[in-house]
Design a protein around this motif. Structure first.
Motif, PDB file in Angstrom:
ATOM      1  N   GLU A   1      36.274  33.655  47.420  1.00 31.43           N
ATOM      2  CA  GLU A   1      36.246  31.876  47.260  1.00 31.43           C
ATOM      3  C   GLU A   1      36.023  30.825  46.054  1.00 31.43           C
ATOM      4  O   GLU A   1      37.065  29.720  46.047  1.00 31.43           O
ATOM      5  CB  GLU A   1      34.788  31.874  47.863  1.00 31.43           C
ATOM      6  N   GLN A   2      35.366  31.714  45.328  1.00 30.36           N
ATOM      7  CA  GLN A   2      36.338  30.407  43.493  1.00 30.36           C
ATOM      8  C   GLN A   2      37.683  31.115  43.383  1.00 30.36           C
ATOM      9  O   GLN A   2      37.789  29.894  42.833  1.00 30.36           O
ATOM     10  CB  GLN A   2      34.890  32.666  42.310  1.00 30.36           C
ATOM     11  N   ILE A   3      38.159  32.560  43.299  1.00 33.48           N
ATOM     12  CA  ILE A   3      39.545  32.767  43.302  1.00 33.48           C
ATOM     13  C   ILE A   3      40.372  31.905  43.575  1.00 33.48           C
ATOM     14  O   ILE A   3      41.729  30.870  44.002  1.00 33.48           O
ATOM     15  CB  ILE A   3      39.747  34.448  43.593  1.00 33.48           C
ATOM     16  N   GLN A   4      40.079  31.402  45.400  1.00 32.49           N
ATOM     17  CA  GLN A   4      41.111  30.769  46.070  1.00 32.49           C
ATOM     18  C   GLN A   4      40.648  29.348  45.674  1.00 32.49           C
ATOM     19  O   GLN A   4      41.175  28.354  46.008  1.00 32.49           O
ATOM     20  CB  GLN A   4      40.142  30.910  47.093  1.00 32.49           C
ATOM     21  N   GLN A   5      39.733  28.228  45.514  1.00 34.72           N
ATOM     22  CA  GLN A   5      39.177  27.403  44.533  1.00 34.72           C
ATOM     23  C   GLN A   5      40.415  27.320  43.321  1.00 34.72           C
ATOM     24  O   GLN A   5      39.696  25.993  42.730  1.00 34.72           O
ATOM     25  CB  GLN A   5      37.918  26.736  44.765  1.00 34.72           C
ATOM     26  N   GLY A   6      40.185  28.480  42.380  1.00 33.62           N
ATOM     27  CA  GLY A   6      40.254  27.862  41.189  1.00 33.62           C
ATOM     28  C   GLY A   6      39.583  28.065  40.081  1.00 33.62           C
ATOM     29  O   GLY A   6      40.118  27.692  39.249  1.00 33.62           O
ATOM     30  N   LYS A   7      38.157  28.689  40.419  1.00 34.27           N
ATOM     31  CA  LYS A   7      37.590  28.564  39.412  1.00 34.27           C
ATOM     32  C   LYS A   7      36.883  30.336  38.951  1.00 34.27           C
ATOM     33  O   LYS A   7      36.694  30.305  38.214  1.00 34.27           O
ATOM     34  CB  LYS A   7      36.136  28.846  40.294  1.00 34.27           C
ATOM     35  N   LEU A   8      38.091  30.807  39.411  1.00 39.92           N
ATOM     36  CA  LEU A   8      38.640  32.309  38.924  1.00 39.92           C
ATOM     37  C   LEU A   8      38.887  32.856  38.932  1.00 39.92           C
ATOM     38  O   LEU A   8      39.716  33.008  40.142  1.00 39.92           O
ATOM     39  CB  LEU A   8      37.338  33.196  39.711  1.00 39.92           C
ATOM     40  N   SER A   9      39.767  33.735  38.076  1.00 34.95           N
ATOM     41  CA  SER A   9      40.900  34.319  37.934  1.00 34.95           C
ATOM     42  C   SER A   9      40.879  36.029  38.541  1.00 34.95           C
ATOM     43  O   SER A   9      40.283  36.696  38.947  1.00 34.95           O
ATOM     44  CB  SER A   9      41.446  34.501  36.328  1.00 34.95           C
ATOM     45  N   PRO A  10      42.266  35.743  39.433  1.00 36.42           N
ATOM     46  CA  PRO A  10      41.957  37.291  40.099  1.00 36.42           C
ATOM     47  C   PRO A  10      41.665  38.804  38.930  1.00 36.42           C
ATOM     48  O   PRO A  10      40.886  39.582  39.977  1.00 36.42           O
ATOM     49  CB  PRO A  10      43.726  36.932  40.570  1.00 36.42           C
ATOM     50  N   GLN A  11      41.961  38.242  37.763  1.00 29.46           N
ATOM     51  CA  GLN A  11      41.674  39.362  37.151  1.00 29.46           C
ATOM     52  C   GLN A  11      40.516  39.773  37.175  1.00 29.46           C
ATOM     53  O   GLN A  11      40.173  40.579  37.158  1.00 29.46           O
ATOM     54  CB  GLN A  11      42.494  38.908  36.289  1.00 29.46           C
ATOM     55  N   ILE A  12      39.873  38.910  36.524  1.00 27.44           N
ATOM     56  CA  ILE A  12      37.973  38.946  36.186  1.00 27.44           C
ATOM     57  C   ILE A  12      37.073  39.121  37.977  1.00 27.44           C
ATOM     58  O   ILE A  12      36.897  39.906  38.108  1.00 27.44           O
ATOM     59  CB  ILE A  12      37.206  37.419  35.640  1.00 27.44           C
ATOM     60  N   GLY A  13      38.077  38.461  38.593  1.00 26.56           N
ATOM     61  CA  GLY A  13      37.600  39.163  39.758  1.00 26.56           C
ATOM     62  C   GLY A  13      37.775  40.142  39.874  1.00 26.56           C
ATOM     63  O   GLY A  13      36.709  40.354  41.350  1.00 26.56           O
ATOM     64  N   GLN A  14      38.361  40.778  40.597  1.00 27.84           N
ATOM     65  CA  GLN A  14      38.990  42.358  40.153  1.00 27.84           C
ATOM     66  C   GLN A  14      38.191  43.039  39.794  1.00 27.84           C
ATOM     67  O   GLN A  14      37.073  43.881  39.728  1.00 27.84           O
ATOM     68  CB  GLN A  14      40.457  42.587  40.234  1.00 27.84           C
ATOM     69  N   ARG A  15      37.317  42.842  38.379  1.00 27.49           N
ATOM     70  CA  ARG A  15      37.120  43.804  37.746  1.00 27.49           C
ATOM     71  C   ARG A  15      35.334  43.424  38.541  1.00 27.49           C
ATOM     72  O   ARG A  15      34.602  43.939  38.118  1.00 27.49           O
ATOM     73  CB  ARG A  15      36.881  42.973  36.309  1.00 27.49           C
ATOM     74  N   MET A  16      34.971  41.888  38.666  1.00 30.54           N
ATOM     75  CA  MET A  16      33.789  41.760  39.179  1.00 30.54           C
ATOM     76  C   MET A  16      33.574  42.475  40.205  1.00 30.54           C
ATOM     77  O   MET A  16      32.084  42.763  40.790  1.00 30.54           O
ATOM     78  CB  MET A  16      33.624  40.248  39.044  1.00 30.54           C
ATOM     79  N   LEU A  17      34.327  42.422  40.886  1.00 25.05           N
ATOM     80  CA  LEU A  17      33.969  43.271  42.711  1.00 25.05           C
ATOM     81  C   LEU A  17      33.442  44.980  42.850  1.00 25.05           C
ATOM     82  O   LEU A  17      32.575  45.554  43.551  1.00 25.05           O
ATOM     83  CB  LEU A  17      35.742  43.400  43.259  1.00 25.05           C
ATOM     84  N   CYS A  18      33.956  45.342  40.862  1.00 23.52           N
ATOM     85  CA  CYS A  18      33.445  46.866  40.986  1.00 23.52           C
ATOM     86  C   CYS A  18      31.782  47.167  40.936  1.00 23.52           C
ATOM     87  O   CYS A  18      31.573  47.678  41.192  1.00 23.52           O
ATOM     88  CB  CYS A  18      33.664  47.792  40.108  1.00 23.52           C
ATOM     89  N   TYR A  19      31.475  45.861  40.609  1.00 27.25           N
ATOM     90  CA  TYR A  19      29.708  45.802  40.459  1.00 27.25           C
ATOM     91  C   TYR A  19      28.537  44.843  41.116  1.00 27.25           C
ATOM     92  O   TYR A  19      28.013  44.469  41.487  1.00 27.25           O
ATOM     93  CB  TYR A  19      28.589  45.923  38.967  1.00 27.25           C
ATOM     94  N   CYS A  20      29.800  43.490  42.127  1.00 26.57           N
ATOM     95  CA  CYS A  20      29.266  42.621  43.013  1.00 26.57           C
ATOM     96  C   CYS A  20      28.866  42.999  44.250  1.00 26.57           C
ATOM     97  O   CYS A  20      29.176  42.418  45.338  1.00 26.57           O
ATOM     98  CB  CYS A  20      29.757  41.613  42.410  1.00 26.57           C
ATOM     99  N   VAL A  21      29.217  44.101  44.778  1.00 28.76           N
ATOM    100  CA  VAL A  21      29.322  44.959  45.546  1.00 28.76           C
ATOM    101  C   VAL A  21      27.653  45.840  45.763  1.00 28.76           C
ATOM    102  O   VAL A  21      27.878  46.869  45.452  1.00 28.76           O
ATOM    103  CB  VAL A  21      30.383  45.671  46.634  1.00 28.76           C
ATOM    104  N   ASN A  22      26.818  45.146  46.764  1.00 32.90           N
ATOM    105  CA  ASN A  22      25.292  46.078  46.186  1.00 32.90           C
ATOM    106  C   ASN A  22      24.900  46.324  47.577  1.00 32.90           C
ATOM    107  O   ASN A  22      24.749  45.150  48.242  1.00 32.90           O
ATOM    108  CB  ASN A  22      24.878  46.289  45.376  1.00 32.90           C
TER     109      ASN A  22
END
Length: 366
Positions: A108-129
């Motif tokens: 949602e943050q990426i689609q709204q332009g509040k988060l870059s895909p590069q940072i989102g891809q990095r955050m995905l590594c630990y934001c799934v628990n």
């Protein structure tokens, strides 16, 4: 005609798919029973423990209402993970929400332009628990009748969250804060959050049903029993069954771990809940499709996430001298009524009061 590697893989998948369709017709009744088990998992485990929190997490992150409250958490994570501090609410909700919540918030943050895909891809590594509602209400209590073991599982996931977050942030330079789009009105943000959560829950439940059917079919055709016998040469057959099933679908896998004796059971459960199962991974992939994020870094760091979780549970068991007594799970899902978080209920009441007392007109609700 010469076939390249990609075409060979596609041909193999097509053949497996055709075989699967034929087996669905042959074992239609048995597959139906497996799908009904999946429906019970969705009704009694997933929806009660996940939907309300997912909708509220989406609302609070998108509305920015918790930015000031969670600013200290954002500052800590910014220093450790090297991401902008204002992503603190997203990180916090991901940490306590459950598997797909983090992926949904990132998308949602990426689609709204509040988060870059590069940072989102990095955050995905630990934001799934796995969240506390799942590991306590749907794993620890049914399998071990011990709430403390559920907290051990959750704390080990938190440890893995921070370890992987720190590792992904190493050598990363300071990131400029992205431009914030115009803030949406509270009522319309709430409506959008609920509607998007309904759509996400449909996708999540769909993959649970598919993988429940696959697991049932593997049992009905004898494939699962053959695999368990094969891996039984290297490990306990009950452990092999739990790991095989859990790698496909985590809820069924944790139930199967009820037959594993002693501390091995909780360690296997820790590994499975940290991994999440391919059913969860497909759920995440479906949520991330509009963003174009690759899941390759996610899989690279997932092994570290699993190892930290297993070691964390083992360490907590040794430090507290806690014994593990398993209670073999009955056939079917162990449903826990009202296994949602009380915090979600409090947030929902406060949100209702906020909407009633708001003097701003909504562009949706008139």
């Amino acid at each position: 005609m010469k076939l390249n590697h990609k075409k060979l893989v596609q041909l193999f998948i097509a053949i497996i798919g055709l075989i699967f369709l034929v087996l669905l017709l042959i074992f239609a009744e048995q597959v139906g029973d497996s799908v009904r088990t999946g429906v019970e998992i969705c009704l009694y485990t997933l929806i009660p423990s996940l939907f309300v929190f997912m909708a509220l997490a989406s609302f609070f992150v998108n509305s920015g209402l918790l930015n000031h409250v969670l600013s200290p958490f954002g500052w800590i994570c910014g220093k450790l993970f090297h991401i902008p501090n204002h992503y603190g609410p997203l990180l916090f909700m991901s940490m306590i929400g459950g598997y797909p919540v983090g992926a949904k918030l990132i998308a949602e943050q990426i689609q709204q332009g509040k988060l870059s895909p590069q940072i989102g891809q990095r955050m995905l590594c630990y934001c799934v628990n796995s969240g506390p509602a799942f590991v306590i209400g749907s794993v620890a209590l049914p399998l071990y009748q011990n709430r403390k073991l559920g907290f051990f599982l959750f704390f080990s996931n938190i440890a893995a969250f921070f370890v992987v977050g720190i590792l992904t942030g190493i050598h990363q330079k300071a990131v400029q804060t992205p431009i914030q789009p115009k803030r949406q009105q509270i009522a319309s943000t709430f409506v959008h959050s609920v509607l998007s959560s309904i759509k996400s829950m449909g996708s999540i439940c769909g993959f649970v049903l598919i993988f429940s059917a696959v697991i049932g079919l593997l049992y009905d055709t004898g494939v699962m029993q053959s695999l368990v016998s094969l891996f039984g040469f290297f490990m306990d057959p009950n452990l092999a069954k739990g790991l095989l099933v859990g790698c496909l679908e985590v809820t069924n896998g944790t139930i199967a771990c009820g037959d594993i004796p002693g501390i091995t059971s909780i360690l296997a459960v820790a590994g499975l809940t940290a991994f999440g199962g391919f059913s969860v991974h497909f759920q995440i992939k479906s949520i991330l499709l509009p963003t174009g994020i690759s899941m390759k870094p996610f899989y690279c760091y997932r092994l570290i996430y699993v190892l930290v979780s297993v070691i964390g549970v083992w360490a907590l068991l040794q430090l507290t001298q806690t014994s593990v007594s398993t209670f073999a799970a009955a056939t079917g899902v162990q449903g826990i009524w009202f296994s949602f978080s009380p915090v979600s209920s409090i947030f929902l009441i406060l949100l209702s009061l906020l909407l009633l007392l708001s003097d701003r007109k909504s562009d949706i609700i008139k």
